[in-house]
Design a protein around this motif. Sequence first.
Motif, mmCIF file in Angstrom:
data_model
loop_
_atom_site.group_PDB
_atom_site.id
_atom_site.type_symbol
_atom_site.label_atom_id
_atom_site.label_comp_id
_atom_site.label_asym_id
_atom_site.label_seq_id
_atom_site.Cartn_x
_atom_site.Cartn_y
_atom_site.Cartn_z
ATOM 1 N N LEU A 21 -6.583 5.865 -27.222
ATOM 2 C CA LEU A 21 -6.887 7.073 -26.391
ATOM 3 C C LEU A 21 -6.017 8.343 -26.682
ATOM 4 C CD1 LEU A 21 -8.139 6.008 -22.899
ATOM 5 C CD2 LEU A 21 -9.558 6.409 -24.948
ATOM 6 N N PRO A 22 -6.512 9.634 -27.358
ATOM 7 C CA PRO A 22 -5.633 10.461 -27.813
ATOM 8 C C PRO A 22 -4.594 11.044 -26.781
ATOM 9 C CG PRO A 22 -7.861 11.254 -27.766
ATOM 10 C CD PRO A 22 -7.842 9.790 -27.436
ATOM 11 N N GLU A 23 -5.008 11.268 -25.484
ATOM 12 C CA GLU A 23 -4.466 11.849 -24.479
ATOM 13 C C GLU A 23 -3.985 10.524 -23.370
ATOM 14 O OE1 GLU A 23 -3.241 15.140 -24.505
ATOM 15 O OE2 GLU A 23 -4.195 15.094 -26.456
ATOM 16 N N PRO A 24 -2.962 11.029 -22.720
ATOM 17 C CA PRO A 24 -2.629 10.406 -21.532
ATOM 18 C C PRO A 24 -3.751 10.111 -20.345
ATOM 19 C CG PRO A 24 -0.666 11.446 -22.118
ATOM 20 C CD PRO A 24 -1.824 12.154 -23.030
ATOM 21 N N VAL A 25 -3.601 8.828 -19.872
ATOM 22 C CA VAL A 25 -4.707 8.768 -18.742
ATOM 23 C C VAL A 25 -3.785 8.918 -17.456
ATOM 24 C CG1 VAL A 25 -5.907 6.983 -17.445
ATOM 25 C CG2 VAL A 25 -6.116 6.994 -19.977
ATOM 26 N N HIS A 26 -4.262 9.562 -16.736
ATOM 27 C CA HIS A 26 -3.688 9.659 -15.199
ATOM 28 C C HIS A 26 -4.171 8.615 -14.352
ATOM 29 C CE1 HIS A 26 -1.508 11.767 -12.143
ATOM 30 N NE2 HIS A 26 -2.378 11.686 -11.266
ATOM 31 N N SER B 106 1.479 0.079 -20.899
ATOM 32 C CA SER B 106 2.633 -0.616 -19.985
ATOM 33 C C SER B 106 3.274 0.568 -19.047
ATOM 34 C CB SER B 106 3.710 -1.188 -21.045
ATOM 35 O OG SER B 106 3.283 -2.044 -21.748
ATOM 36 N N ALA B 107 3.571 0.153 -17.877
ATOM 37 C CA ALA B 107 4.409 0.878 -16.728
ATOM 38 C C ALA B 107 5.391 -0.125 -16.246
ATOM 39 C CB ALA B 107 3.432 1.096 -15.884
ATOM 40 N N ALA B 108 6.481 0.508 -16.017
ATOM 41 C CA ALA B 108 7.815 -0.215 -15.613
ATOM 42 C C ALA B 108 8.006 -1.272 -16.201
ATOM 43 C CB ALA B 108 7.381 -0.620 -13.956
ATOM 44 N N GLY B 109 7.795 -1.309 -17.767
ATOM 45 C CA GLY B 109 8.265 -2.343 -18.628
ATOM 46 C C GLY B 109 7.298 -3.823 -18.455
ATOM 47 N N ALA C 119 -13.208 9.426 -16.987
ATOM 48 C CA ALA C 119 -14.268 8.118 -17.508
ATOM 49 C C ALA C 119 -13.732 7.464 -18.774
ATOM 50 C CB ALA C 119 -15.417 8.576 -17.510
ATOM 51 N N ARG C 120 -12.635 8.087 -19.484
ATOM 52 C CA ARG C 120 -12.362 7.424 -20.838
ATOM 53 C C ARG C 120 -12.450 5.736 -20.950
ATOM 54 N NH1 ARG C 120 -7.658 10.514 -22.952
ATOM 55 N NH2 ARG C 120 -7.138 10.462 -20.925
ATOM 56 N N VAL C 121 -11.536 5.212 -19.761
ATOM 57 C CA VAL C 121 -11.370 3.758 -19.944
ATOM 58 C C VAL C 121 -12.688 2.990 -19.595
ATOM 59 C CG1 VAL C 121 -10.096 2.073 -18.832
ATOM 60 C CG2 VAL C 121 -8.940 4.113 -19.362
ATOM 61 N N HIS C 122 -13.472 3.680 -18.902
ATOM 62 C CA HIS C 122 -14.800 3.111 -18.836
ATOM 63 C C HIS C 122 -15.742 3.437 -20.045
ATOM 64 C CE1 HIS C 122 -13.984 3.210 -14.354
ATOM 65 N NE2 HIS C 122 -15.017 2.450 -14.328
ATOM 66 N N GLN D 203 0.892 -1.277 -0.037
ATOM 67 C CA GLN D 203 0.122 0.265 0.057
ATOM 68 C C GLN D 203 0.836 1.156 -0.006
ATOM 69 O OE1 GLN D 203 -3.258 -0.536 -0.107
ATOM 70 N NE2 GLN D 203 -3.944 1.741 0.013
ATOM 71 N N VAL D 204 1.947 1.274 0.779
ATOM 72 C CA VAL D 204 2.683 2.412 0.744
ATOM 73 C C VAL D 204 3.414 2.676 -0.511
ATOM 74 C CG1 VAL D 204 2.942 2.320 3.310
ATOM 75 C CG2 VAL D 204 4.696 1.276 1.733
ATOM 76 N N ASP D 205 3.641 1.792 -1.330
ATOM 77 C CA ASP D 205 4.271 1.975 -2.531
ATOM 78 C C ASP D 205 3.263 2.373 -3.746
ATOM 79 O OD1 ASP D 205 6.694 1.001 -1.531
ATOM 80 O OD2 ASP D 205 5.977 -0.836 -1.528
ATOM 81 N N SER D 206 2.046 2.805 -3.269
ATOM 82 C CA SER D 206 1.087 3.113 -4.229
ATOM 83 C C SER D 206 1.542 4.409 -4.964
ATOM 84 C CB SER D 206 -0.189 3.409 -3.654
ATOM 85 O OG SER D 206 -0.831 2.288 -3.172
ATOM 86 N N PHE D 207 1.080 4.532 -6.294
ATOM 87 C CA PHE D 207 1.766 5.631 -7.049
ATOM 88 C C PHE D 207 0.903 6.257 -8.176
ATOM 89 C CE2 PHE D 207 3.225 2.148 -9.097
ATOM 90 C CZ PHE D 207 3.129 2.489 -10.641
ATOM 91 N N GLU D 208 1.187 7.367 -8.734
ATOM 92 C CA GLU D 208 0.126 7.676 -9.831
ATOM 93 C C GLU D 208 1.424 8.034 -11.111
ATOM 94 O OE1 GLU D 208 -1.886 11.310 -8.937
ATOM 95 O OE2 GLU D 208 -2.112 10.596 -6.774
ATOM 96 N N GLU D 209 0.589 8.017 -12.260
ATOM 97 C CA GLU D 209 1.429 7.874 -13.516
ATOM 98 C C GLU D 209 0.526 8.059 -14.664
ATOM 99 O OE1 GLU D 209 4.124 4.968 -16.405
ATOM 100 O OE2 GLU D 209 4.634 4.815 -14.001
ATOM 101 N N ASP D 210 1.077 9.110 -15.558
ATOM 102 C CA ASP D 210 0.431 9.291 -16.951
ATOM 103 C C ASP D 210 0.725 8.262 -17.690
ATOM 104 O OD1 ASP D 210 -0.875 11.734 -15.959
ATOM 105 O OD2 ASP D 210 0.591 13.134 -16.612
ATOM 106 N N LEU D 211 -0.031 7.569 -18.330
ATOM 107 C CA LEU D 211 -0.089 6.597 -19.036
ATOM 108 C C LEU D 211 -0.493 6.869 -20.630
ATOM 109 C CD1 LEU D 211 -1.102 3.020 -17.214
ATOM 110 C CD2 LEU D 211 1.163 3.944 -17.655
ATOM 111 N N ASP D 212 0.086 6.357 -21.533
ATOM 112 C CA ASP D 212 -0.132 6.151 -23.020
ATOM 113 C C ASP D 212 -1.096 4.751 -23.171
ATOM 114 O OD1 ASP D 212 0.742 8.808 -23.797
ATOM 115 O OD2 ASP D 212 2.647 7.728 -24.203
ATOM 116 N N VAL D 213 -2.569 5.087 -23.534
ATOM 117 C CA VAL D 213 -3.372 3.829 -23.616
ATOM 118 C C VAL D 213 -3.571 3.995 -25.110
ATOM 119 C CG1 VAL D 213 -5.351 2.850 -22.895
ATOM 120 C CG2 VAL D 213 -4.122 3.981 -21.198
#
Length: 192
Positions: free
Chosen positions: A127-132, A153-156, A179-182, A114-124
């Motif tokens: 979808l034209p813009e990254p998803v946070h 992908s994240a961290a390979g 809501a774009r992924v939904h 849980q303490v290692d949780s994080f946020e990252e902008d991902l190219d999906v």
Amino acid sequence: MPAIGVLALQGDVREHVATLTGLGVEAFGVRRSSELDRCDGLVIPGGESTTIAKLARIFELLEPLRERIGAGMPTFGTCAGMILLADRIVDGTAGQETIGGLDITVRRNAFGRQVDSFEEDLDVRGLPEPVHAFFIRAPWVEQVGDSVEVLASAAGHPVAVRQEHLLATSFHPEVGGDARVHGVFVDMVAGR
């Protein structure tokens, strides 16, 4: 308007229902087989994968879920939901069950505690813009089958995948107001 259920045994049920409702979908919690029968599509939320699987067995939903998903019901699993859709698990608990159907090997808690949780902008892909993206005790995908498309992908490692009528993310798209992924999933349901 499609009717999309959210498996309501444990986890981020309200957040998924709110996101889907905001997209104009009839969304509701699923705890019984009769509620599952109403679904055109289903979201399996994040939470604790072993707890959700145990509760699904107690509520006599595990086999009906396997049947509906195996018959082609569009299903979207997020975080623990990804683990539950996976055919294979690394670092699972002894005797851990999944619903299965998605030809991936997933590693539980791959990004840490849980303490290692994080946020990252991902190219999906698609979808034209990254998803946070919000990663909370998140899994990652170790292996994908030939029919699985990696969407992000994240961290390979793959963290968003699609196989026919199944969509899964390691992250929590119900958090943060995007809501774009939904929307991708709603389009999958509407296209069936």
